[in-house]
Design a protein around this motif. Structure first.
Motif, PDB file in Angstrom:
ATOM      1  N   PHE A 189       0.829  -1.211   0.000  1.00 50.49           N
ATOM      2  CA  PHE A 189       0.000   0.000   0.000  1.00 50.49           C
ATOM      3  C   PHE A 189       0.861   1.258   0.000  1.00 50.49           C
ATOM      4  CE2 PHE A 189      -3.764  -2.440   1.855  1.00 50.49           C
ATOM      5  CZ  PHE A 189      -4.476  -2.385   0.667  1.00 50.49           C
ATOM      6  N   LEU A 190       1.957   1.239   0.743  1.00 48.09           N
ATOM      7  CA  LEU A 190       2.853   2.399   0.771  1.00 48.09           C
ATOM      8  C   LEU A 190       3.397   2.698  -0.624  1.00 48.09           C
ATOM      9  CD1 LEU A 190       4.472   4.583   2.295  1.00 48.09           C
ATOM     10  CD2 LEU A 190       6.250   2.841   2.616  1.00 48.09           C
ATOM     11  N   MET A 191       3.853   1.653  -1.324  1.00 45.96           N
ATOM     12  CA  MET A 191       4.413   1.870  -2.653  1.00 45.96           C
ATOM     13  C   MET A 191       3.335   2.289  -3.656  1.00 45.96           C
ATOM     14  SD  MET A 191       7.491   1.817  -2.123  1.00 45.96           S
ATOM     15  CE  MET A 191       7.826   2.314  -3.805  1.00 45.96           C
ATOM     16  N   MET A 192       2.119   1.747  -3.512  1.00 43.43           N
ATOM     17  CA  MET A 192       1.025   2.195  -4.377  1.00 43.43           C
ATOM     18  C   MET A 192       0.754   3.681  -4.152  1.00 43.43           C
ATOM     19  SD  MET A 192      -1.788  -0.849  -4.378  1.00 43.43           S
ATOM     20  CE  MET A 192      -1.293  -2.065  -3.176  1.00 43.43           C
ATOM     21  N   THR A 193       0.811   4.114  -2.890  1.00 44.10           N
ATOM     22  CA  THR A 193       0.590   5.522  -2.551  1.00 44.10           C
ATOM     23  C   THR A 193       1.689   6.394  -3.145  1.00 44.10           C
ATOM     24  OG1 THR A 193      -0.490   4.851  -0.500  1.00 44.10           O
ATOM     25  CG2 THR A 193       0.268   7.129  -0.631  1.00 44.10           C
ATOM     26  N   VAL A 194       2.939   5.971  -2.996  1.00 48.70           N
ATOM     27  CA  VAL A 194       4.072   6.733  -3.535  1.00 48.70           C
ATOM     28  C   VAL A 194       3.944   6.863  -5.053  1.00 48.70           C
ATOM     29  CG1 VAL A 194       6.574   6.644  -3.936  1.00 48.70           C
ATOM     30  CG2 VAL A 194       5.653   6.209  -1.651  1.00 48.70           C
ATOM     31  N   TYR A 195       3.656   5.759  -5.723  1.00 46.24           N
ATOM     32  CA  TYR A 195       3.561   5.797  -7.186  1.00 46.24           C
ATOM     33  C   TYR A 195       2.372   6.630  -7.663  1.00 46.24           C
ATOM     34  CZ  TYR A 195       7.187   2.219  -7.407  1.00 46.24           C
ATOM     35  OH  TYR A 195       8.365   1.528  -7.298  1.00 46.24           O
ATOM     36  N   THR A 196       1.275   6.590  -6.938  1.00 42.99           N
ATOM     37  CA  THR A 196       0.121   7.412  -7.316  1.00 42.99           C
ATOM     38  C   THR A 196       0.452   8.893  -7.130  1.00 42.99           C
ATOM     39  OG1 THR A 196      -1.411   5.641  -6.754  1.00 42.99           O
ATOM     40  CG2 THR A 196      -2.327   7.853  -6.876  1.00 42.99           C
ATOM     41  N   ALA A 197       1.096   9.237  -6.028  1.00 40.53           N
ATOM     42  CA  ALA A 197       1.497  10.635  -5.801  1.00 40.53           C
ATOM     43  C   ALA A 197       2.480  11.090  -6.879  1.00 40.53           C
ATOM     44  CB  ALA A 197       2.113  10.786  -4.413  1.00 40.53           C
ATOM     45  N   LEU A 198       3.426  10.233  -7.248  1.00 40.53           N
ATOM     46  CA  LEU A 198       4.377  10.588  -8.301  1.00 40.53           C
ATOM     47  C   LEU A 198       3.686  10.749  -9.658  1.00 40.53           C
ATOM     48  CD1 LEU A 198       7.462   8.362  -7.408  1.00 40.53           C
ATOM     49  CD2 LEU A 198       7.239  10.844  -7.147  1.00 40.53           C
ATOM     50  N   SER A 199       2.692   9.919  -9.912  1.00 44.24           N
ATOM     51  CA  SER A 199       1.985  10.055 -11.196  1.00 44.24           C
ATOM     52  C   SER A 199       1.175  11.346 -11.239  1.00 44.24           C
ATOM     53  CB  SER A 199       1.117   8.833 -11.488  1.00 44.24           C
ATOM     54  OG  SER A 199       0.062   8.739 -10.584  1.00 44.24           O
ATOM     55  N   ILE A 200       0.636  11.772 -10.103  1.00 35.90           N
ATOM     56  CA  ILE A 200      -0.051  13.080 -10.058  1.00 35.90           C
ATOM     57  C   ILE A 200       0.963  14.197 -10.325  1.00 35.90           C
ATOM     58  CG2 ILE A 200      -1.200  14.750  -8.544  1.00 35.90           C
ATOM     59  CD1 ILE A 200      -2.616  12.368  -7.219  1.00 35.90           C
ATOM     60  N   TYR A 201       2.130  14.094  -9.719  1.00 32.48           N
ATOM     61  CA  TYR A 201       3.181  15.083  -9.942  1.00 32.48           C
ATOM     62  C   TYR A 201       3.545  15.161 -11.424  1.00 32.48           C
ATOM     63  CZ  TYR A 201       7.827  17.132 -10.049  1.00 32.48           C
ATOM     64  OH  TYR A 201       8.913  17.900 -10.362  1.00 32.48           O
ATOM     65  N   VAL A 202       3.706  13.994 -12.062  1.00 32.97           N
ATOM     66  CA  VAL A 202       4.047  13.959 -13.484  1.00 32.97           C
ATOM     67  C   VAL A 202       2.913  14.546 -14.319  1.00 32.97           C
ATOM     68  CG1 VAL A 202       4.437  12.398 -15.447  1.00 32.97           C
ATOM     69  CG2 VAL A 202       5.692  12.071 -13.317  1.00 32.97           C
ATOM     70  N   LEU A 203       1.663  14.226 -13.993  1.00 38.41           N
ATOM     71  CA  LEU A 203       0.524  14.796 -14.720  1.00 38.41           C
ATOM     72  C   LEU A 203       0.513  16.319 -14.619  1.00 38.41           C
ATOM     73  CD1 LEU A 203      -2.414  12.360 -13.895  1.00 38.41           C
ATOM     74  CD2 LEU A 203      -1.572  12.952 -16.176  1.00 38.41           C
ATOM     75  N   LEU A 204       0.754  16.833 -13.418  1.00 34.54           N
ATOM     76  CA  LEU A 204       0.765  18.285 -13.227  1.00 34.54           C
ATOM     77  C   LEU A 204       1.944  18.931 -13.953  1.00 34.54           C
ATOM     78  CD1 LEU A 204      -0.235  18.513  -9.462  1.00 34.54           C
ATOM     79  CD2 LEU A 204      -1.644  19.134 -11.448  1.00 34.54           C
ATOM     80  N   LYS A 205       3.063  18.245 -13.973  1.00 32.57           N
ATOM     81  CA  LYS A 205       4.259  18.773 -14.618  1.00 32.57           C
ATOM     82  C   LYS A 205       4.139  18.764 -16.145  1.00 32.57           C
ATOM     83  CE  LYS A 205       9.140  17.664 -14.953  1.00 32.57           C
ATOM     84  NZ  LYS A 205      10.131  16.669 -14.616  1.00 32.57           N
ATOM     85  N   GLU A 206       3.550  17.714 -16.704  1.00 32.52           N
ATOM     86  CA  GLU A 206       3.486  17.583 -18.163  1.00 32.52           C
ATOM     87  C   GLU A 206       2.344  18.365 -18.790  1.00 32.52           C
ATOM     88  OE1 GLU A 206       3.477  13.387 -18.932  1.00 32.52           O
ATOM     89  OE2 GLU A 206       5.651  13.276 -18.761  1.00 32.52           O
ATOM     90  N   ARG A 207       1.301  18.645 -18.050  1.00 35.96           N
ATOM     91  CA  ARG A 207       0.129  19.383 -18.541  1.00 35.96           C
ATOM     92  C   ARG A 207      -0.563  18.627 -19.675  1.00 35.96           C
ATOM     93  NH1 ARG A 207      -0.232  24.036 -15.448  1.00 35.96           N
ATOM     94  NH2 ARG A 207       1.809  24.735 -14.836  1.00 35.96           N
ATOM     95  N   PRO A 208      -1.764  19.065 -20.031  1.00 37.53           N
ATOM     96  CA  PRO A 208      -2.501  18.323 -21.057  1.00 37.53           C
ATOM     97  C   PRO A 208      -1.994  18.552 -22.475  1.00 37.53           C
ATOM     98  CG  PRO A 208      -3.766  20.208 -20.352  1.00 37.53           C
ATOM     99  CD  PRO A 208      -2.558  20.121 -19.451  1.00 37.53           C
ATOM    100  N   TYR A 209      -1.187  19.548 -22.651  1.00 34.93           N
ATOM    101  CA  TYR A 209      -0.671  19.864 -23.973  1.00 34.93           C
ATOM    102  C   TYR A 209       0.812  20.125 -23.820  1.00 34.93           C
ATOM    103  CZ  TYR A 209      -1.230  24.402 -21.819  1.00 34.93           C
ATOM    104  OH  TYR A 209      -1.171  25.444 -20.946  1.00 34.93           O
ATOM    105  N   SER A 210       1.537  19.938 -24.873  1.00 32.35           N
ATOM    106  CA  SER A 210       2.962  20.256 -24.799  1.00 32.35           C
ATOM    107  C   SER A 210       3.188  21.595 -25.494  1.00 32.35           C
ATOM    108  CB  SER A 210       3.788  19.154 -25.464  1.00 32.35           C
ATOM    109  OG  SER A 210       3.372  18.994 -26.790  1.00 32.35           O
ATOM    110  N   LEU A 211       3.857  22.480 -24.787  1.00 30.08           N
ATOM    111  CA  LEU A 211       4.154  23.789 -25.357  1.00 30.08           C
ATOM    112  C   LEU A 211       5.201  23.622 -26.451  1.00 30.08           C
ATOM    113  CD1 LEU A 211       4.362  25.837 -22.058  1.00 30.08           C
ATOM    114  CD2 LEU A 211       2.519  25.861 -23.724  1.00 30.08           C
TER     115      LEU A 211
END
Length: 185
Positions: free
Chosen positions: A153-175
């Motif tokens: 569960f800890l690793m699932m939580t870490v990976y989910t948080a990291l995937s949110i970070y990546v989603l926020l960083k990459e945005r829906p479009y690439s500049l």
């Protein structure tokens, strides 16, 4: 396959890759242990009319570790089973991105709670020492499979948080890349 750790660099990425490699090793080892155990159970039972003593107890522990490490790897790879019908109908990258963040945020909230419960479960086992609950025949402490659950569960939580970070960083479009803009202009 979506490799989350490839999107990170530096010492943190090396640590994430080491954890990922150790989880893969645990999953493969667990599968081999389970296959060999069942092979010997069949050979002993039908070949020698004997039984392998309390194999269910160690297989339970191995199965918990394998299942929860595989769940963490599936979270890392974004390969777990889902019923995503809405994603088919959303054509807008922005709406799809918002939906992905909302789904991941809900997943993170649920996983944070489950990780907390996993911590409580392990903490209660540790606090009960030396009167640990154990399996009947082999006296395997219940802490061992419960630790696998909590770490999964800890690793699932870490990976989910990291995937949110990546989603926020990459945005829906690439500049547009600055070098491409300069070359065009």
């Amino acid at each position: 396959m979506n490799n989350l750790t490839d999107k990170f660099t530096g010492p943190g990425a090396k640590f994430l890759r080491a954890i990922q490699a150790s989880m893969h090793f645990m999953i493969i080892s667990s599968g081999c242990i389970m296959a060999l155990t069942f092979f010997f159970v069949v050979v002993l039972r039908y070949g020698f009319n004997a039984d392998l003593f309390a194999y269910e107890e160690w297989l339970m522990t191995v199965a918990f570790w394998m299942f929860f490490m595989a769940s963490a790897v599936a979270t890392h790879d974004n390969a777990h089973i889902n019923a995503d019908i809405l994603g088919i109908f959303l054509k807008s990258p922005t709406l799809s991105w918002i939906r992905n963040i909302a789904v991941k945020a809900i997943e993170l909230i649920v996983l944070l709670y489950l990780t907390y419960l996993g911590y409580i479960m392990v903490a209660e086992e540790v606090a009960a020492y030396p009167n640990w609950q154990t399996s009947i025949a082999l006296k395997i402490p219940f802490l061992v499979p419960r630790l696998g659950i909590a770490l999964g569960f800890l690793m699932m939580t870490v990976y989910t948080a990291l995937s949110i970070y990546v989603l926020l960083k990459e945005r829906p479009y690439s500049l547009p890349d600055e070098t491409k803009v300069e070359a065009e202009g």
